[in-house]
Design an enzyme around this catalytic site. Structure first.
Site, PDB file in Angstrom:
ATOM      1  N   GLU A 124       0.872  -1.181   0.000  1.00 36.32           N
ATOM      2  CA  GLU A 124       0.000   0.000   0.000  1.00 36.32           C
ATOM      3  C   GLU A 124       0.909   1.232   0.000  1.00 36.32           C
ATOM      4  O   GLU A 124       1.098   1.907   0.994  1.00 36.32           O
ATOM      5  CB  GLU A 124      -0.919  -0.003   1.220  1.00 36.32           C
ATOM      6  CG  GLU A 124      -1.976   1.096   1.190  1.00 36.32           C
ATOM      7  CD  GLU A 124      -2.841   1.125   2.444  1.00 36.32           C
ATOM      8  OE1 GLU A 124      -3.800   1.907   2.466  1.00 36.32           O
ATOM      9  OE2 GLU A 124      -2.547   0.376   3.407  1.00 36.32           O
TER      10      GLU A 124
ATOM     11  N   HIS B 145      -4.831  -4.458  -0.604  1.00 41.35           N
ATOM     12  CA  HIS B 145      -4.451  -3.303  -1.427  1.00 41.35           C
ATOM     13  C   HIS B 145      -3.586  -3.716  -2.621  1.00 41.35           C
ATOM     14  O   HIS B 145      -4.006  -3.603  -3.757  1.00 41.35           O
ATOM     15  CB  HIS B 145      -3.765  -2.216  -0.596  1.00 41.35           C
ATOM     16  CG  HIS B 145      -4.652  -1.591   0.422  1.00 41.35           C
ATOM     17  ND1 HIS B 145      -5.681  -0.748   0.085  1.00 41.35           N
ATOM     18  CD2 HIS B 145      -4.681  -1.705   1.772  1.00 41.35           C
ATOM     19  CE1 HIS B 145      -6.312  -0.355   1.185  1.00 41.35           C
ATOM     20  NE2 HIS B 145      -5.731  -0.939   2.223  1.00 41.35           N
TER      21      HIS B 145
END
Length: 506
Positions: free
Chosen positions: A339, A364
């Site tokens: 992320e 993510h």
């Protein structure tokens, strides 16, 4: 050769070349489209009719944005477009759609901001400022460590306190680009919200109502299953009783049981134990013991293990290899990884360790596009990528969703699931907002009902059901809901008048 004959032959030759060119062009476009997530789905006749309507309203919104990019909502910051999203015909269509499961959301941000704020009107809630920080907590008699004042009384003294409290519960501001100029700035504000909210929602009666409402909001948005990440914080009573981690898990299970009794067509929920990654070695071993204890007491409720918190400021996965390896065969892993906008750091290299540790899904995976070999492994191992479009934009990883790396994952039919991360803090609830952004901003103008159907299927396919019976029940229930959605849509008189069609309903 006569000059005229030469030009005739030249024109004829060019014509043949052009025919081949347009044929090749068309085939290339079709080949690209055949790789997009959902492209392999064959729609029924009834679904095709619904799809015709969906394509029409999507094209209208897309073309409006193409003519003036300010009108293309995924290209603008969500805080500025939320009201427009809610008025979108495409959004309203998606709201009615059976969406399957939500697989990435955090325990202290499960509900809508409105419900979260309304909790501050409960009795016995006190407020204070400690070292410049605003705090809320329930008491029968407040402790002396801070100058606590009953919030009800504070409201009488200063009616504007509601605006102040609202600002402490949300990242929403009028000018987000100016307020949050970097990931570090927005994450600081983000963490401050967690600190204010946690003592509010960990009062046992509120804790139970909060979780029930979280399930209810998903149900209202046509989501039928949940996997959420949490810390299992201490939950307290006014008399001083404090529940430990195992007891808190039991509170969740009791609420879930009640909710399923009230809503038999809700499949259920499971918990991913996800403590903070900013932990020393001894604390990490305590995490391991907690996982083992939870697995012993609640094997069907515990879905797996993750580590959370900002990856830049927390420790990388490579620091916890010994602890994580000790849990192999006991639980599944669902690691937050990559992320970040950085490349060649411990943050994006968390993806390396997540994959080598056989994570079932990646939270993510924003930086995954920069790692071709890892991308290949994700596809080979069928590791789902939990994409959270609004979260990524609000937390400043991507300004314009047309530039989101998940566009590549979607166009190459990677196992993508669309989730909502922390809806409380950016003014959403359910999955429809993020699904809208994925449908309008992360996929082609030409993606249609097949894409949305595949997202729903993926959400269930990559869920961690306890056994085949539970999985089969979930898919069977979703298919019934999907067919009903299609039939209900076709029976809508307004649609029939609009399209001037006749459909035989069976």
């Amino acid at each position: 050769m006569h000059p005229m004959l030469f030009y005739v032959l030249l024109a004829f030759g060019c014509g043949v070349c052009l025919c081949d060119y347009w044929k090749d062009r068309e085939e290339l476009i079709k080949e690209e489209e055949s790789q997009i997530l959902g492209s392999s789905i064959k729609l029924t006749h009834e679904e095709e009719v619904v799809n015709k309507r969906l394509i029409k309203i999507k094209s209208e919104e897309f073309n409006n944005g193409f003519d003036n990019v300010v009108n293309f909502l995924p290209s603008q910051h969500f805080f500025k477009t939320k009201a427009q999203v809610e008025n979108s015909k495409v959004f309203k269509f998606i709201q009615k759609l059976p969406k399957g499961a939500n697989l990435h959301v955090h325990d202290t941000a499960l509900v809508s901001g409105k419900f979260l704020f309304n909790l501050t009107y409960r009795n016995n809630l006190y407020a204070c400022f400690r070292n410049g920080s605003f705090q809320l907590k329930f008491f029968s008699k407040p402790e002396s460590s801070c100058k606590w004042i009953l919030l009800k009384k504070l409201r009488q003294i200063s009616p504007s306190v509601d605006d102040f409290i609202s600002s402490k519960f949300s990242l929403i501001v009028d000018n987000p680009e100016r307020m949050y100029k970097s990931v570090d700035e927005v994450w600081t504000a983000f963490q401050d919200i967690f600190a204010v909210v946690s003592p509010l929602i960990t009062y046992r009666p509120v804790f139970e109502d909060y979780f029930y409402r979280a399930l209810e909001e998903l149900y209202e948005d046509n989501v039928m299953y949940l996997e959420f990440r949490g810390l299992l914080p201490e939950v307290y009573e006014l008399n001083g009783t404090v529940y430990d981690e195992v007891e808190v898990a039991g509170l969740y299970i009791n609420v879930l049981k009640k909710f399923k009794e009230d809503h038999p067509d809700f499949v259920g929920a499971k918990f991913i134990y996800a403590p903070m990654r900013l932990a020393d070695n001894a604390t990490a071993w305590k995490y391991v013991e907690t996982v083992k204890t939870l697995k012993e007491y609640y094997p069907d409720f515990l879905a797996g293990f993750d580590l959370v918190g900002e990856e830049k400021k927390g420790y990388p996965l490579k620091n916890f290899i010994e602890q994580i390896k000790s849990l192999e065969g006991i639980v599944k892993f669902f690691f937050h990884a990559g992320e970040t906008k950085w490349y060649g750091t411990d943050i994006d290299e968390n993806l390396v360790d997540a994959i080598l540790l056989n994570t079932s899904r990646i939270g993510h995976g924003f930086a995954l596009l920069k790692h071709p070999k890892l991308l290949q492994m994700v596809k080979e191992k069928d590791i789902a990528i939990e994409v959270n479009p609004i979260s990524n934009q609000v937390l400043t990883y991507v300004k314009d969703l047309r530039n989101h790396p998940a566009i590549f994952y979607i166009n190459q039919n990677y196992p993508v699931v669309i989730c909502n991360d922390d809806p409380s803090f950016w003014g959403t609830k359910g999955l429809s907002y993020d699904w809208y952004m994925a449908f309008m901003g992360l996929s082609s103008k030409y993606t249609d009902l097949r894409f949305l159907k595949q997202l729903a299927i993926n959400s269930l396919k990559y869920s961690m059901f306890s056994n085949d019976d539970e999985r089969n029940f979930a898919f069977s229930l979703w298919e019934k809901k999907w067919k009903k959605f299609i039939m209900d849509f076709l029976q809508n008189q307004e649609l029939q008048d609009y399209e001037n069609i006749k459909v035989v309903l069976v």
